[in-house]
Enzyme design. Structure first.
Site, PDB file in Angstrom:
ATOM      1  N   ASN A 185      -0.367 -27.410   2.352  1.00  0.00           N
ATOM      2  CA  ASN A 185       0.573 -26.675   1.512  1.00  0.00           C
ATOM      3  C   ASN A 185       0.173 -26.883   0.056  1.00  0.00           C
ATOM      4  OD1 ASN A 185       2.738 -25.804  -0.023  1.00  0.00           O
ATOM      5  ND2 ASN A 185       4.319 -26.669   1.304  1.00  0.00           N
ATOM      6  N   HIS A 234       3.863 -17.826   2.480  1.00  0.00           N
ATOM      7  CA  HIS A 234       3.588 -19.129   1.869  1.00  0.00           C
ATOM      8  C   HIS A 234       3.203 -20.102   2.971  1.00  0.00           C
ATOM      9  CE1 HIS A 234       3.962 -22.968   0.004  1.00  0.00           C
ATOM     10  NE2 HIS A 234       5.119 -23.248   0.588  1.00  0.00           N
ATOM     11  N   CYS A 276       7.162 -23.615  -4.553  1.00  0.00           N
ATOM     12  CA  CYS A 276       6.508 -22.836  -3.492  1.00  0.00           C
ATOM     13  C   CYS A 276       6.665 -21.327  -3.682  1.00  0.00           C
ATOM     14  CB  CYS A 276       7.039 -23.250  -2.124  1.00  0.00           C
ATOM     15  SG  CYS A 276       6.668 -24.968  -1.701  1.00  0.00           S
TER      16      CYS A 276
END
Length: 335
Positions: free
Chosen positions: A292, A262, A115
């Site tokens: 995501n 993020h 991530c």
């Protein structure tokens, strides 16, 4: 020393939209449950039979970014490719991208920071440009999650979260030290590695062992996430990384024109927004549409925000991410 400035942005997502309602037909879940916990309404998953792969999507996003930078693939001096889902275990996606774009024999570096991958990749590219080694660096984030998810009730806590897609940025040299990337800040804490992980295949559990066991109940090659634990750490580390970047550049939180976090969980973004007392127009979220996308989420969101005219010349733009590893970091830019 030089500064590095974004001169081109692009992103690509598969056409196939998977709604929460569609997921409820695969597993015991529903739209309300997913939205309440994540903020996600839909995500993009590569359709079976598609030619899209991690590298192919990266190439599609890169072509857009390079064209918008007013360059050609011949002008790119180096590639930094961030992904946790490469086409092959090895080689990495960077060299595939180099070939797909018909580039010179430039260097290609792969970043495996999940991530936080795009933040790390931007920092690496920035250092190459600052020192004068390269003039134009292509930074890519691309992820193909959907083929590796447990799409049953057993895996619903993770599988509803992730989506596929790619984004790219061209970083170019500038002699104006007041513009571009002002600083980047990277951190890790490996003692939490197993709170968000895929354990197999690996050198600890290699292919022959998996094949010999032939165990349908073996979950080690599906993503595992201790969601509550990750959430608690994320809200702390996100804030720390942002504060660190602001202090380094003597910038107040009130001076932030756009925060691109993020896209892990809408509740995390909302927590950070509240902590820094940011207005809705000072933060950009698109997790509702894409889920995501790990190393891709920051660059897709940055590109969308720019395309919508939400980022203007001289704006202070903050990128921040937290994820598996644990790793986290921030990039502070003046547009």
């Amino acid at each position: 020393m030089y500064n590095s400035k974004i001169t081109g942005l692009g992103y690509y997502v598969p056409e196939n939209i998977v709604t929460n309602e569609e997921l409820s037909k695969m597993m015991d879940t529903n739209d309300e449950w997913i939205q309440e916990r994540t903020g996600i309404k839909e995500r993009r998953w590569i359709k079976e039979g598609s030619d899209d792969t991690t590298s192919v999507m990266g190439a599609k996003a890169s072509r857009i970014a390079i064209e918008r930078a007013g360059l050609t693939s011949e002008d790119i001096d180096f590639i930094v490719f961030a992904t946790l889902s490469p086409d092959y275990y090895f080689p990495g996606g960077g060299v595939q991208l180099q070939e797909m774009l018909g580039m010179r024999t430039v260097g290609a570096l792969d970043v495996r920071n999940q991530c936080s991958g795009f933040i790390y990749a931007m920092s690496v590219a920035d250092q190459f440009i600052k020192t004068g080694m390269y003039k134009n660096v292509l930074v890519v984030g691309s992820e193909y999650h959907s083929s590796g998810l447990d799409k049953t009730t057993r895996g619903r806590g993770v599988s509803v979260i992730f989506g596929d897609g790619a984004g790219a940025a061209v970083l170019s040299r500038t002699e104006d030290n007041s513009k571009g990337i002002l600083s980047s800040h990277l951190h890790s804490e490996g003692r939490h590695a197993e709170e968000l992980t895929v354990k197999a295949p690996s050198s600890k559990k290699w292919i022959n062992e998996i094949m010999e066991a032939n165990d349908e109940k073996d979950e080690s090659y599906f993503p595992y996430m201790n969601g509550t634990y990750v959430f608690k750490h994320a809200v702390v580390r996100f804030s720390e990384a942002i504060v660190e970047g602001l202090k380094t550049n003597n910038i107040e939180s009130t001076d932030i024109d756009m925060l691109i976090p993020h896209q892990a969980n809408l509740r995390i973004s909302q927590f950070v927004q509240k902590k820094f007392k940011l207005r809705d127009d000072q933060i950009f979220n698109n997790i509702m549409k894409y889920g995501n996308t790990t190393a891709t989420s920051v660059i897709i969101a940055l590109t969308e925000a720019w395309e919508k005219g939400k980022i203007k010349d001289d704006d202070v733009v903050v990128l921040a991410a937290f994820g598996s590893g644990f790793t986290w970091g921030s990039v502070i830019m003046r547009w």
